[in-house]
Design an enzyme around this catalytic site. Structure first.
Site, PDB file in Angstrom:
ATOM      1  N   LEU A 209      59.149  41.306  48.668  1.00 51.58           N
ATOM      2  CA  LEU A 209      58.091  40.993  49.628  1.00 51.58           C
ATOM      3  C   LEU A 209      56.730  41.042  48.929  1.00 51.58           C
ATOM      4  O   LEU A 209      55.956  40.093  48.971  1.00 51.58           O
ATOM      5  CB  LEU A 209      58.132  41.982  50.806  1.00 51.58           C
ATOM      6  CG  LEU A 209      57.061  41.780  51.884  1.00 51.58           C
ATOM      7  CD1 LEU A 209      57.257  40.458  52.619  1.00 51.58           C
ATOM      8  CD2 LEU A 209      57.086  42.931  52.905  1.00 51.58           C
ATOM      9  N   THR A 210      56.457  42.179  48.244  1.00 52.60           N
ATOM     10  CA  THR A 210      55.147  42.396  47.622  1.00 52.60           C
ATOM     11  C   THR A 210      54.898  41.381  46.503  1.00 52.60           C
ATOM     12  O   THR A 210      55.807  41.029  45.766  1.00 52.60           O
ATOM     13  CB  THR A 210      55.095  43.824  47.038  1.00 52.60           C
ATOM     14  OG1 THR A 210      55.356  44.742  48.095  1.00 52.60           O
ATOM     15  CG2 THR A 210      53.740  44.126  46.418  1.00 52.60           C
ATOM     16  N   GLU A 211      53.649  40.953  46.399  1.00 51.13           N
ATOM     17  CA  GLU A 211      53.255  40.042  45.318  1.00 51.13           C
ATOM     18  C   GLU A 211      52.094  40.664  44.543  1.00 51.13           C
ATOM     19  O   GLU A 211      51.472  41.615  45.031  1.00 51.13           O
ATOM     20  CB  GLU A 211      52.842  38.687  45.919  1.00 51.13           C
ATOM     21  CG  GLU A 211      53.991  38.040  46.672  1.00 51.13           C
ATOM     22  CD  GLU A 211      53.721  36.617  47.102  1.00 51.13           C
ATOM     23  OE1 GLU A 211      52.589  36.119  46.890  1.00 51.13           O
ATOM     24  OE2 GLU A 211      54.666  36.008  47.646  1.00 51.13           O
TER      25      GLU A 211
ATOM     26  N   GLN B 146      48.734  87.981  48.469  1.00 48.33           N
ATOM     27  CA  GLN B 146      48.476  87.286  49.739  1.00 48.33           C
ATOM     28  C   GLN B 146      48.250  85.787  49.554  1.00 48.33           C
ATOM     29  O   GLN B 146      48.694  84.972  50.365  1.00 48.33           O
ATOM     30  CB  GLN B 146      47.277  87.906  50.446  1.00 48.33           C
ATOM     31  CG  GLN B 146      47.572  89.305  50.978  1.00 48.33           C
ATOM     32  CD  GLN B 146      46.385  89.906  51.701  1.00 48.33           C
ATOM     33  OE1 GLN B 146      45.309  89.318  51.763  1.00 48.33           O
ATOM     34  NE2 GLN B 146      46.569  91.091  52.247  1.00 48.33           N
TER      35      GLN B 146
ATOM     36  N   LEU C  87      54.121  77.865  40.214  1.00 48.29           N
ATOM     37  CA  LEU C  87      54.862  78.036  38.957  1.00 48.29           C
ATOM     38  C   LEU C  87      53.946  78.120  37.741  1.00 48.29           C
ATOM     39  O   LEU C  87      54.438  78.276  36.612  1.00 48.29           O
ATOM     40  CB  LEU C  87      55.882  76.906  38.763  1.00 48.29           C
ATOM     41  CG  LEU C  87      57.293  77.261  39.245  1.00 48.29           C
ATOM     42  CD1 LEU C  87      57.355  77.347  40.764  1.00 48.29           C
ATOM     43  CD2 LEU C  87      58.322  76.282  38.723  1.00 48.29           C
TER      44      LEU C  87
ATOM     45  N   GLU D 294      56.161  51.042  51.108  1.00 49.61           N
ATOM     46  CA  GLU D 294      56.633  50.968  52.508  1.00 49.61           C
ATOM     47  C   GLU D 294      55.504  51.247  53.498  1.00 49.61           C
ATOM     48  O   GLU D 294      55.704  51.918  54.510  1.00 49.61           O
ATOM     49  CB  GLU D 294      57.771  51.969  52.747  1.00 49.61           C
ATOM     50  CG  GLU D 294      58.955  51.784  51.837  1.00 49.61           C
ATOM     51  CD  GLU D 294      59.854  50.649  52.277  1.00 49.61           C
ATOM     52  OE1 GLU D 294      59.654  50.129  53.388  1.00 49.61           O
ATOM     53  OE2 GLU D 294      60.727  50.279  51.493  1.00 49.61           O
TER      54      GLU D 294
ATOM     55  N   THR E 298      51.243  52.090  52.933  1.00 49.24           N
ATOM     56  CA  THR E 298      50.558  53.262  52.388  1.00 49.24           C
ATOM     57  C   THR E 298      50.245  54.250  53.526  1.00 49.24           C
ATOM     58  O   THR E 298      50.295  53.894  54.708  1.00 49.24           O
ATOM     59  CB  THR E 298      49.228  52.877  51.703  1.00 49.24           C
ATOM     60  OG1 THR E 298      48.322  52.425  52.715  1.00 49.24           O
ATOM     61  CG2 THR E 298      49.424  51.778  50.655  1.00 49.24           C
ATOM     62  N   HIS E 299      49.890  55.472  53.130  1.00 49.43           N
ATOM     63  CA  HIS E 299      49.493  56.491  54.099  1.00 49.43           C
ATOM     64  C   HIS E 299      48.422  55.927  55.048  1.00 49.43           C
ATOM     65  O   HIS E 299      48.501  56.083  56.274  1.00 49.43           O
ATOM     66  CB  HIS E 299      48.945  57.697  53.328  1.00 49.43           C
ATOM     67  CG  HIS E 299      48.544  58.852  54.181  1.00 49.43           C
ATOM     68  ND1 HIS E 299      49.418  59.828  54.570  1.00 49.43           N
ATOM     69  CD2 HIS E 299      47.345  59.187  54.727  1.00 49.43           C
ATOM     70  CE1 HIS E 299      48.792  60.722  55.316  1.00 49.43           C
ATOM     71  NE2 HIS E 299      47.528  60.359  55.427  1.00 49.43           N
ATOM     72  N   ASP E 300      47.425  55.255  54.455  1.00 49.77           N
ATOM     73  CA  ASP E 300      46.312  54.766  55.282  1.00 49.77           C
ATOM     74  C   ASP E 300      46.721  53.599  56.175  1.00 49.77           C
ATOM     75  O   ASP E 300      46.209  53.466  57.298  1.00 49.77           O
ATOM     76  CB  ASP E 300      45.125  54.373  54.384  1.00 49.77           C
ATOM     77  CG  ASP E 300      44.481  55.606  53.760  1.00 49.77           C
ATOM     78  OD1 ASP E 300      44.710  56.713  54.270  1.00 49.77           O
ATOM     79  OD2 ASP E 300      43.756  55.456  52.754  1.00 49.77           O
TER      80      ASP E 300
HETATM   81  C1  LIG Z   1      57.677  52.318  42.581  1.00 47.62           C
HETATM   82  C2  LIG Z   1      57.430  51.253  43.603  1.00 47.62           C
HETATM   83  C3  LIG Z   1      58.506  50.541  44.134  1.00 47.62           C
HETATM   84  C4  LIG Z   1      58.282  49.507  45.058  1.00 47.62           C
HETATM   85  N1  LIG Z   1      59.356  48.772  45.534  1.00 47.62           N
HETATM   86  C5  LIG Z   1      59.122  47.650  46.293  1.00 47.62           C
HETATM   87  C6  LIG Z   1      60.199  46.779  46.662  1.00 47.62           C
HETATM   88  O1  LIG Z   1      61.378  47.054  46.370  1.00 47.62           O
HETATM   89  N2  LIG Z   1      59.912  45.637  47.323  1.00 47.62           N
HETATM   90  C7  LIG Z   1      58.623  45.286  47.668  1.00 47.62           C
HETATM   91  O2  LIG Z   1      58.443  44.223  48.258  1.00 47.62           O
HETATM   92  N3  LIG Z   1      57.579  46.112  47.351  1.00 47.62           N
HETATM   93  C8  LIG Z   1      57.787  47.268  46.663  1.00 47.62           C
HETATM   94  N4  LIG Z   1      56.737  48.094  46.300  1.00 47.62           N
HETATM   95  C9  LIG Z   1      55.364  47.677  46.619  1.00 47.62           C
HETATM   96  C10 LIG Z   1      54.704  48.499  47.696  1.00 47.62           C
HETATM   97  O3  LIG Z   1      55.268  48.230  48.945  1.00 47.62           O
HETATM   98  C11 LIG Z   1      53.190  48.212  47.630  1.00 47.62           C
HETATM   99  O4  LIG Z   1      52.711  48.833  46.457  1.00 47.62           O
HETATM  100  C12 LIG Z   1      52.437  48.705  48.852  1.00 47.62           C
HETATM  101  O5  LIG Z   1      52.709  47.881  49.961  1.00 47.62           O
HETATM  102  C13 LIG Z   1      50.928  48.773  48.644  1.00 47.62           C
HETATM  103  O6  LIG Z   1      50.460  47.552  48.138  1.00 47.62           O
HETATM  104  P1  LIG Z   1      49.509  47.538  46.848  1.00 47.62           P
HETATM  105  O7  LIG Z   1      50.111  48.386  45.791  1.00 47.62           O
HETATM  106  O8  LIG Z   1      49.230  46.106  46.528  1.00 47.62           O
HETATM  107  O9  LIG Z   1      48.181  48.261  47.294  1.00 47.62           O
HETATM  108  P2  LIG Z   1      46.941  47.611  48.095  1.00 47.62           P
HETATM  109  O10 LIG Z   1      47.430  46.880  49.297  1.00 47.62           O
HETATM  110  O11 LIG Z   1      46.073  46.864  47.131  1.00 47.62           O
HETATM  111  O12 LIG Z   1      46.186  48.917  48.596  1.00 47.62           O
HETATM  112  C14 LIG Z   1      45.349  49.677  47.724  1.00 47.62           C
HETATM  113  C15 LIG Z   1      44.618  50.717  48.554  1.00 47.62           C
HETATM  114  O13 LIG Z   1      43.825  50.084  49.561  1.00 47.62           O
HETATM  115  C16 LIG Z   1      44.151  50.608  50.841  1.00 47.62           C
HETATM  116  N5  LIG Z   1      44.023  49.558  51.849  1.00 47.62           N
HETATM  117  C17 LIG Z   1      44.513  48.297  51.836  1.00 47.62           C
HETATM  118  N6  LIG Z   1      44.187  47.649  52.971  1.00 47.62           N
HETATM  119  C18 LIG Z   1      43.479  48.521  53.732  1.00 47.62           C
HETATM  120  C19 LIG Z   1      42.880  48.475  55.016  1.00 47.62           C
HETATM  121  N7  LIG Z   1      42.939  47.388  55.793  1.00 47.62           N
HETATM  122  N8  LIG Z   1      42.220  49.560  55.460  1.00 47.62           N
HETATM  123  C20 LIG Z   1      42.159  50.693  54.735  1.00 47.62           C
HETATM  124  N9  LIG Z   1      42.726  50.824  53.495  1.00 47.62           N
HETATM  125  C21 LIG Z   1      43.371  49.744  53.011  1.00 47.62           C
HETATM  126  C22 LIG Z   1      45.594  51.101  50.718  1.00 47.62           C
HETATM  127  O14 LIG Z   1      45.886  52.081  51.696  1.00 47.62           O
HETATM  128  C23 LIG Z   1      45.576  51.664  49.296  1.00 47.62           C
HETATM  129  O15 LIG Z   1      45.051  52.962  49.317  1.00 47.62           O
HETATM  130  C24 LIG Z   1      56.952  49.189  45.449  1.00 47.62           C
HETATM  131  C25 LIG Z   1      55.878  49.949  44.935  1.00 47.62           C
HETATM  132  C26 LIG Z   1      56.111  50.972  44.042  1.00 47.62           C
HETATM  133  C27 LIG Z   1      54.947  51.769  43.515  1.00 47.62           C
END
Ligand SMILES: Cc1cc2nc3c(=O)[nH]c(=O)nc-3n(C[C@H](O)[C@H](O)[C@H](O)COP(=O)(O)OP(=O)(O)OC[C@H]3O[C@@H](n4cnc5c(N)ncnc54)[C@H](O)[C@@H]3O)c2cc1C
Length: 393
Positions: free
Chosen positions: A137-139, A289, A348, A373, A375-377
């Site tokens: 899915l991701t590009e 503590q 540790l 899957e 991001t947190h945000d």
């Molecule tokens: C080890 C690994 C395995 C993966 N496996 C798969 C896979 O099997 N198949 C697949 O398709 N993908 C896969 N991914 C991709 C993953 O789903 C993406 O990395 C993810 O969706 C985030 O996209 P990005 O890395 O382009 O970050 P970006 O979208 O560029 O985001 C960067 C930052 O900007 C923030 N951000 C973006 N938009 C907004 C907004 N509107 N408002 C506020 N903050 C925003 C994000 O929260 C993040 O902090 C994998 C990634 C990793 C690291």
């Protein structure tokens, strides 16, 4: 310092909320991980090696497509499936990622959107581990916003021709089939899913090297240049971005359980270490503590996370779960696990940065789990949209 063996984590009698079958599934998965993954995982992590030798044994235990019915799948409930992912991730997030992709991102879309022929061809082979899959899915330029994808499919006679790039694809170079999401030119750029056998001309996968996270999982870039597939490779039931997002929801659900496994591993290791390690007046550091405050924070948050995901799992089994419920569980539980990993690493001391203990590996893995899957945000925005009715993306 003697080797630390995992003892399980249950502060409020959480086990009494589980059925006998659920506990049996959890205990079987726990034993499998203890016997087969724990002895090799640090070596795999150092070498950046996916433990492929565990694929067949995991298939035999029914871990692939565990919550699907028929086609040789185990037909587990969603809570049972979640407990499996919890145990897998207690071992390693990378191995859990492999199982999540095979199950939720490859078998689930074939099961949900596929033709009978596609289901009969692929599901038994994916369940048995004879064939492996990946989900594209991701590009490079579209992560959080997959709707912007550039990958295109064009109808040419009775075939589709696909062109595009996918990035960060788990299991890309070991997959026999890729579920590729593309915009279909003749259908107004509607996003649809295609099954692309990875030996087709024009399909190329290359591993991404230099990862400090999920080192025991294969992560790849995919390139599709004029890849021709018959029209029977289109997932007929797929249509619109909703389709891949439905798959992500399945995977996020498993992740929300999995993160608890990683947190349990870190917490239990830190607790045992703190009772053995002595500093000042020959007292264990657990008697200080500030150390107790960290342990209390962790057991408190792990317990809340268990209750949250169990309720989400019960809703899923009742057919009542909403995507925002899963977003809350993924967001909370992965954040909680990452905080537990950081606190445990601290407890540790210097030993926390060494791979004699699992903590630093979990910590680095969880950084990816926080990002993929959704991001947190992004999950913050999904929950915000749910409660306010306002889209803030
Ligand atoms: C080890 C690994 C395995 C993966 N496996 C798969 C896979 O099997 N198949 C697949 O398709 N993908 C896969 N991914 C991709 C993953 O789903 C993406 O990395 C993810 O969706 C985030 O996209 P990005 O890395 O382009 O970050 P970006 O979208 O560029 O985001 C960067 C930052 O900007 C923030 N951000 C973006 N938009 C907004 C907004 N509107 N408002 C506020 N903050 C925003 C994000 O929260 C993040 O902090 C994998 C990634 C990793 C690291």
């Amino acid at each position: 310092m003697p080797a630390i063996k995992f003892r399980g984590v249950d502060f409020i009698g959480f086990d009494t909320l589980l059925s006998d079958d659920e506990r049996l599934v959890r205990d079987t998965a726990r034993k499998f991980i203890e016997d087969n993954l724990i002895p090799i995982i640090e070596e795999c992590n150092r070498a950046g090696r996916f433990p492929r030798e565990l694929v067949k044994p995991m298939a035999e235990l029914g871990f692939f497509g565990a919550n699907l019915k028929g086609y040789g799948c185990a037909g587990m409930s969603n809570v049972e499936y979640g407990l499996v992912t919890q145990e897998l991730e207690r071992g390693d997030s990378g191995v859990r990622s492999f199982v999540s992709v095979q199950s939720a991102l490859v078998m689930y879309p074939i099961y949900t959107f596929g033709s009978d022929e596609q289901k009969n061809t692929w599901l038994p082979a994916l369940q048995s581990g004879d064939k492996l899959g990946c989900f594209g899915l991701t590009e490079p330029d579209f992560g959080s916003n997959p709707g912007g994808m550039r990958t295109r499919a064009k109808k040419v006679g009775k075939d589709y021709v696909l062109n595009g790039e996918k990035m960060w694809i788990t299991s890309g170079t070991i997959a026999d089939v890729a579920v590729i999401w593309a915009k279909v030119e003749d259908e107004g750029d509607k996003v649809r899913g295609f099954l692309v056998e990875t030996d087709r001309p024009g399909f190329k996968a290359d591993d991404i090297h230099g990862k400090w996270s999920l080192r025991a999982s294969v992560t790849s870039g995919l390139s599709l240049q004029d890849v021709r597939v018959p029209e029977s490779n289109l997932l007929p039931g797929s249509g619109g971005l909703k389709s891949p997002l439905m798959c992500l929801n399945q995977a996020r659900y498993g992740i929300a359980w999995g993160a608890i496994g990683a947190a349990m591993s870190c917490y239990d290791c830190a607790l045992q270490y703190s009772l053995l390690r002595k500093q000042f007046r020959d007292q264990p550091i657990a008697s200080h503590q500030l150390v107790q405050e960290k342990l209390t924070w962790m057991i408190n948050e792990i317990t809340k996370a268990q209750l949250l995901i169990l309720q989400v799992g019960r809703l899923k089994d009742a057919g009542k779960v909403e995507h925002q419920h899963i977003s809350m569980a993924k967001r909370n539980n992965v954040w909680m696990a990452l905080e537990c990993a950081r606190l445990s690493r601290d407890i540790l001391g210097a030993n926390g940065v060494a791979d004699d203990y699992p903590i630093m590996r979990h910590l680095m893995n969880l950084e990816s789990v926080k990002t993929y899957e959704g991001t947190h945000d992004i999950h913050t925005l999904i929950i915000g949209q749910s409660v306010t009715g306002i889209d803030a993306f």
